[in-house]
Every structure is written in structure tokens, then in C-alpha cells.
Design an enzyme around this catalytic site. Structure first.
Site, PDB file in Angstrom:
ATOM      1  N   SER A   1     -13.826  20.377   0.071  1.00 24.90           N
ATOM      2  CA  SER A   1     -13.483  20.186  -1.339  1.00 24.90           C
ATOM      3  C   SER A   1     -14.027  18.849  -1.809  1.00 24.90           C
ATOM      4  O   SER A   1     -13.708  17.798  -1.230  1.00 24.90           O
ATOM      5  CB  SER A   1     -11.965  20.206  -1.513  1.00 24.90           C
ATOM      6  OG  SER A   1     -11.636  19.661  -2.778  1.00 24.90           O
TER       7      SER A   1
ATOM      8  N   HIS B   1     -16.415  23.615  -2.193  1.00 20.46           N
ATOM      9  CA  HIS B   1     -15.246  24.024  -2.983  1.00 20.46           C
ATOM     10  C   HIS B   1     -15.070  23.012  -4.123  1.00 20.46           C
ATOM     11  O   HIS B   1     -14.964  21.809  -3.880  1.00 20.46           O
ATOM     12  CB  HIS B   1     -14.028  24.025  -2.055  1.00 20.46           C
ATOM     13  CG  HIS B   1     -12.727  24.422  -2.671  1.00 20.46           C
ATOM     14  ND1 HIS B   1     -12.298  25.737  -2.737  1.00 20.46           N
ATOM     15  CD2 HIS B   1     -11.731  23.677  -3.213  1.00 20.46           C
ATOM     16  CE1 HIS B   1     -11.094  25.780  -3.286  1.00 20.46           C
ATOM     17  NE2 HIS B   1     -10.722  24.541  -3.596  1.00 20.46           N
TER      18      HIS B   1
ATOM     19  N   ASP C   1     -12.815  21.895  -7.328  1.00 18.48           N
ATOM     20  CA  ASP C   1     -11.481  22.018  -7.920  1.00 18.48           C
ATOM     21  C   ASP C   1     -11.504  21.640  -9.396  1.00 18.48           C
ATOM     22  O   ASP C   1     -11.733  20.485  -9.745  1.00 18.48           O
ATOM     23  CB  ASP C   1     -10.495  21.106  -7.177  1.00 18.48           C
ATOM     24  CG  ASP C   1     -10.195  21.621  -5.781  1.00 18.48           C
ATOM     25  OD1 ASP C   1      -9.723  22.763  -5.664  1.00 18.48           O
ATOM     26  OD2 ASP C   1     -10.447  20.880  -4.807  1.00 18.48           O
TER      27      ASP C   1
ATOM     28  N   MET D   1      -9.279  21.214 -12.657  1.00 22.25           N
ATOM     29  CA  MET D   1      -7.866  21.051 -13.053  1.00 22.25           C
ATOM     30  C   MET D   1      -7.802  20.615 -14.514  1.00 22.25           C
ATOM     31  O   MET D   1      -8.599  19.779 -14.950  1.00 22.25           O
ATOM     32  CB  MET D   1      -7.202  19.981 -12.187  1.00 22.25           C
ATOM     33  CG  MET D   1      -7.308  20.232 -10.696  1.00 22.25           C
ATOM     34  SD  MET D   1      -6.331  19.036  -9.776  1.00 22.25           S
ATOM     35  CE  MET D   1      -6.868  19.389  -8.090  1.00 22.25           C
TER      36      MET D   1
ATOM     37  N   HIS E   1     -12.583  26.711  -7.734  1.00 18.45           N
ATOM     38  CA  HIS E   1     -11.135  26.950  -7.718  1.00 18.45           C
ATOM     39  C   HIS E   1     -10.571  26.444  -9.047  1.00 18.45           C
ATOM     40  O   HIS E   1     -10.472  25.232  -9.261  1.00 18.45           O
ATOM     41  CB  HIS E   1     -10.515  26.201  -6.527  1.00 18.45           C
ATOM     42  CG  HIS E   1      -9.026  26.332  -6.451  1.00 18.45           C
ATOM     43  ND1 HIS E   1      -8.252  25.523  -5.623  1.00 18.45           N
ATOM     44  CD2 HIS E   1      -8.141  27.155  -7.074  1.00 18.45           C
ATOM     45  CE1 HIS E   1      -6.979  25.859  -5.744  1.00 18.45           C
ATOM     46  NE2 HIS E   1      -6.878  26.828  -6.626  1.00 18.45           N
TER      47      HIS E   1
ATOM     48  N   MET F   1      -7.756  25.628 -11.426  1.00 22.38           N
ATOM     49  CA  MET F   1      -6.321  25.353 -11.583  1.00 22.38           C
ATOM     50  C   MET F   1      -6.103  25.031 -13.052  1.00 22.38           C
ATOM     51  O   MET F   1      -5.869  23.877 -13.438  1.00 22.38           O
ATOM     52  CB  MET F   1      -5.901  24.213 -10.655  1.00 22.38           C
ATOM     53  CG  MET F   1      -5.794  24.659  -9.202  1.00 22.38           C
ATOM     54  SD  MET F   1      -5.901  23.287  -8.048  1.00 22.38           S
ATOM     55  CE  MET F   1      -7.676  23.094  -7.987  1.00 22.38           C
TER      56      MET F   1
ATOM     57  N   MET G   1      -2.400  29.141  -1.321  1.00 28.45           N
ATOM     58  CA  MET G   1      -2.281  27.678  -1.325  1.00 28.45           C
ATOM     59  C   MET G   1      -1.299  27.242  -0.245  1.00 28.45           C
ATOM     60  O   MET G   1      -0.187  27.780  -0.142  1.00 28.45           O
ATOM     61  CB  MET G   1      -1.796  27.178  -2.689  1.00 28.45           C
ATOM     62  CG  MET G   1      -2.798  27.345  -3.828  1.00 28.45           C
ATOM     63  SD  MET G   1      -4.394  26.534  -3.542  1.00 28.45           S
ATOM     64  CE  MET G   1      -3.903  24.805  -3.380  1.00 28.45           C
TER      65      MET G   1
ATOM     66  N   GLY H   1      -2.876  20.556  -7.044  1.00 32.11           N
ATOM     67  CA  GLY H   1      -2.937  19.413  -7.958  1.00 32.11           C
ATOM     68  C   GLY H   1      -3.556  18.164  -7.351  1.00 32.11           C
ATOM     69  O   GLY H   1      -4.214  17.406  -8.053  1.00 32.11           O
ATOM     70  N   PHE H   2      -3.348  17.976  -6.060  1.00 35.21           N
ATOM     71  CA  PHE H   2      -3.808  16.731  -5.447  1.00 35.21           C
ATOM     72  C   PHE H   2      -4.291  16.971  -4.023  1.00 35.21           C
ATOM     73  O   PHE H   2      -3.744  17.831  -3.320  1.00 35.21           O
ATOM     74  CB  PHE H   2      -2.677  15.688  -5.413  1.00 35.21           C
ATOM     75  CG  PHE H   2      -2.161  15.351  -6.782  1.00 35.21           C
ATOM     76  CD1 PHE H   2      -2.799  14.394  -7.561  1.00 35.21           C
ATOM     77  CD2 PHE H   2      -1.073  16.024  -7.302  1.00 35.21           C
ATOM     78  CE1 PHE H   2      -2.352  14.107  -8.845  1.00 35.21           C
ATOM     79  CE2 PHE H   2      -0.612  15.753  -8.585  1.00 35.21           C
ATOM     80  CZ  PHE H   2      -1.248  14.781  -9.360  1.00 35.21           C
ATOM     81  N   GLY H   3      -5.284  16.172  -3.621  1.00 37.09           N
ATOM     82  CA  GLY H   3      -5.703  16.180  -2.231  1.00 37.09           C
ATOM     83  C   GLY H   3      -4.767  15.325  -1.392  1.00 37.09           C
ATOM     84  O   GLY H   3      -3.908  14.603  -1.920  1.00 37.09           O
ATOM     85  N   GLY H   4      -4.907  15.440  -0.095  1.00 38.32           N
ATOM     86  CA  GLY H   4      -4.189  14.547   0.811  1.00 38.32           C
ATOM     87  C   GLY H   4      -2.726  14.878   1.040  1.00 38.32           C
ATOM     88  O   GLY H   4      -1.982  14.066   1.589  1.00 38.32           O
TER      89      GLY H   4
ATOM     90  N   ASP I   1      -5.928  26.613   1.436  1.00 37.46           N
ATOM     91  CA  ASP I   1      -6.358  25.380   0.771  1.00 37.46           C
ATOM     92  C   ASP I   1      -5.174  24.436   0.699  1.00 37.46           C
ATOM     93  O   ASP I   1      -4.160  24.758   0.087  1.00 37.46           O
ATOM     94  CB  ASP I   1      -6.868  25.743  -0.636  1.00 37.46           C
ATOM     95  CG  ASP I   1      -7.347  24.543  -1.439  1.00 37.46           C
ATOM     96  OD1 ASP I   1      -7.426  23.430  -0.895  1.00 37.46           O
ATOM     97  OD2 ASP I   1      -7.654  24.749  -2.635  1.00 37.46           O
ATOM     98  N   GLY I   2      -5.355  23.256   1.331  1.00 37.14           N
ATOM     99  CA  GLY I   2      -4.332  22.226   1.247  1.00 37.14           C
ATOM    100  C   GLY I   2      -3.821  21.809   2.610  1.00 37.14           C
ATOM    101  O   GLY I   2      -3.281  22.636   3.353  1.00 37.14           O
ATOM    102  N   GLY I   3      -4.062  20.549   2.950  1.00 33.15           N
ATOM    103  CA  GLY I   3      -3.527  20.016   4.195  1.00 33.15           C
ATOM    104  C   GLY I   3      -4.206  20.528   5.453  1.00 33.15           C
ATOM    105  O   GLY I   3      -3.629  20.458   6.541  1.00 33.15           O
TER     106      GLY I   3
ATOM    107  N   GLY J   1     -10.396  18.929   2.142  1.00 32.36           N
ATOM    108  CA  GLY J   1     -10.849  17.816   1.310  1.00 32.36           C
ATOM    109  C   GLY J   1     -10.816  16.507   2.058  1.00 32.36           C
ATOM    110  O   GLY J   1     -11.828  16.031   2.578  1.00 32.36           O
ATOM    111  N   SER J   2      -9.627  15.936   2.162  1.00 33.96           N
ATOM    112  CA  SER J   2      -9.521  14.594   2.752  1.00 33.96           C
ATOM    113  C   SER J   2      -9.918  14.564   4.222  1.00 33.96           C
ATOM    114  O   SER J   2     -10.447  13.557   4.699  1.00 33.96           O
ATOM    115  CB  SER J   2      -8.102  14.048   2.559  1.00 33.96           C
ATOM    116  OG  SER J   2      -7.146  14.992   2.947  1.00 33.96           O
TER     117      SER J   2
HETATM  118  C1  DX5 Z   1      -5.479  20.837  -4.219  1.00 37.78           C
HETATM  119  C2  DX5 Z   1      -6.878  21.376  -4.190  1.00 37.78           C
HETATM  120  C3  DX5 Z   1      -7.491  21.270  -2.866  1.00 37.78           C
HETATM  121  C4  DX5 Z   1      -7.630  19.854  -2.341  1.00 37.78           C
HETATM  122  C5  DX5 Z   1      -7.370  19.923  -0.881  1.00 37.78           C
HETATM  123  O1  DX5 Z   1      -4.796  21.299  -5.317  1.00 37.78           O
HETATM  124  O2  DX5 Z   1      -6.915  22.724  -4.581  1.00 37.78           O
HETATM  125  O3  DX5 Z   1      -8.742  21.950  -2.801  1.00 37.78           O
HETATM  126  O4  DX5 Z   1      -8.881  19.280  -2.568  1.00 37.78           O
HETATM  127  O5  DX5 Z   1      -7.319  18.629  -0.378  1.00 37.78           O
HETATM  128  P1  DX5 Z   1      -6.785  18.325   1.096  1.00 37.78           P
HETATM  129  O6  DX5 Z   1      -7.676  19.072   2.048  1.00 37.78           O
HETATM  130  O7  DX5 Z   1      -6.924  16.841   1.209  1.00 37.78           O
HETATM  131  O8  DX5 Z   1      -5.367  18.805   1.160  1.00 37.78           O
HETATM  132 ZN    ZN Z   2      -8.803  23.839  -4.148  1.00 38.59          ZN
END
Ligand code: DX5
Ligand code: ZN
Length: 223
Positions: free
Chosen positions: A9, A32, A34, A36, A65, A67, A136, A141-144, A174-176, A196-197
Site C-alpha cells: 500500500s 494498492h 488507498d 479516502m 481501494h 474508502m 478488512m 482509515g489509517f496505516g500502522g 488489508d490492515g496490520g 503498508g507499513s
Molecule cells: C487502511 C488501508 C490500508 C493501509 C494498510 O485503511 O486500507 O491499505 O495502508 O496499512 P498497514 O499495512 O500499515 O496496516
Molecule cells: Zn487499503
């Protein structure tokens, strides 16, 4: 089990150098992106003009993606950009079957995402309209954020439904996703992993992609 695909991401990349950041993930299966809108989620990223330029310069397939609210109005415009797939949220579409058909008609794969608290069962009869389903594994909404283990039973139920249907759609999470959590998601039945992170937060994103894939493939071969 189908091959493991890693989609980094760019939410965790340097937004001032997106083209260079794309070149740092050459080992990935897709990028990917995102989108938003600060309404569907409490964060704002980028929109059509930036996704268009990413699609223009990317050598990887582009996985968008969305959102955003009112997906029925906006998602088809993303499909028109020539991206590989457009994912809308079930919670943001008044007519998900019609929207999925519209995306395919415009030349994109059709994908639908579910927030953590949205049940998959009401949507199982429309799997044939989709090329990919995204579960999900954090609140969007947020990475990390930390991977939500409570989604694992939903991944298992969804995988069983996909196998029972005989349809070719893939199951994305997607996520974590990290080297620690990816195996649990894979064992539950996911086969496409957004990260992502745990990719862009490292010195060598391409190596991080390989490391994630290795965890899944190495373990599978040992089963
Ligand atoms: C969060 C995004 C993800 C995000 C994942 O809402 O849809 O794609 O970038 O980030 P990580 O991998 O850091 O959880
Ligand atoms: Zn995403």
C-alpha cells in the site's frame, strides 16, 4: 491453496515521490492505492487525478481501494483509468450488484470490501459478480494499526464459501499484515495480502515483499 500475492500500500510511501516509490516494490504483484474522502473514513488521501498518474507510470497492476461514500457515483470513473481492479465498500454502495457489473463493463476487475463488523453472509449470493473480496483486518482509515484476529473466523467462512462456489475470485486482507500476522491470515484462507507499513516502513521495500511471501510459501511447503 492458490499462490500468495503481495500488494504493498502506497499509503505508507513518500507522497512527494510516488513514481520513485513505485520502483522500490518491483517484487510485488500489484500496487494498492488507498483513496479516502474524509467522510467514509476519518482521513483524506488522494483522488482521480493522482490515481490516473499512478496508473500511467506504474509497471505493476494497480489495485484501487476506495474508502469513499457514494461509491455508485465515483467508482466507475476509477475503472475508466485502466487500473487492474477497483474495490468499493459494501457499506458505501446502494446497489453493489449493479456497481460490480458497471466496473467490469468498463474493463476493470470488480472487488468489494467489508469493514470488520460487516458480516459476509448477506453477500455470498453475489460472489459471481466479483473478482476479489476484501476483508478488512483493521478499521479502515489509517496505516500502522494492529491486525484484528477477530476477523479470522470470517476469513475461514468466506474461504469455505468461495471453495464451495467453485468461483475463481481471490480473497484479500488489508490492515496490520506483517511477517508475524500474515501466516494466520493465510492459514485462514486469504491469498492476497495488502501491506503498508511493514513494506514501506523498511529500508528495502522489495526485500520486505519477498520476506512476507516467503513466510507463507515456506510454511505451506512444509505442511
Ligand atoms: C487502511 C488501508 C490500508 C493501509 C494498510 O485503511 O486500507 O491499505 O495502508 O496499512 P498497514 O499495512 O500499515 O496496516
Ligand atoms: Zn487499503
Amino acid at each position: 491453496m492458490s499462490p500468495c500475492r503481495i500488494h504493498p500500500s502506497i499509503l505508507s510511501a513518500d507522497f512527494a515521490n510516488l513514481e520513485a516509490e513505485l520502483h522500490r516494490i518491483g517484487t510485488a504483484d500489484a500496487v494498492h492505492v488507498d483513496v479516502m474522502d474524509n467522510h467514509f473514513v476519518p482521513n483524506l488521501t488522494l483522488g482521480l487525478p493522482v490515481v490516473k498518474r499512478i496508473a500511467d507510470v506504474s509497471t505493476l497492476p494497480v489495485d484501487v481501494h476506495l474508502m469513499i461514500e457514494d461509491a455508485d457515483r465515483w467508482a466507475p470513473d476509477y475503472a475508466d483509468l485502466g487500473v487492474d481492479s477497483v474495490t468499493f465498500h459494501a457499506e458505501a454502495s446502494a446497489a453493489p450488484v449493479r456497481l460490480a457489473r458497471e466496473l467490469r463493463a468498463r474493463g476493470s476487475k470488480a472487488a468489494m470490501a467489508l469493514r470488520p463488523a460487516t458480516a459476509v453472509e448477506p453477500y455470498l449470493d453475489m460472489l459471481e459478480e466479483l473478482d476479489m473480496l476484501l476483508l478488512m483486518t483493521v478499521e479502515p482509515g489509517f496505516g500502522g494499526q494492529s491486525f484484528l484476529d477477530l476477523i479470522l473466523p470470517k476469513i475461514r467462512r468466506t474461504r469455505a464459501a468461495i471453495e464451495g462456489s467453485g468461483l475463481p475470485l481471490v480473497l484479500q486482507v488489508d490492515g496490520g499484515i506483517t511477517r508475524e500476522t500474515i501466516l494466520r491470515a493465510a492459514e485462514a484462507g486469504a491469498d492476497v495480502f495488502v501491506a503498508g507499513s511493514s513494506v514501506y516502513g523498511t529500508e528495502d521495500p522489495a526485500a520486505a515483499v519477498d520476506a512476507l511471501r516467503h513466510v507463507v510459501e515456506h510454511t505451506e511447503s512444509g505442511l
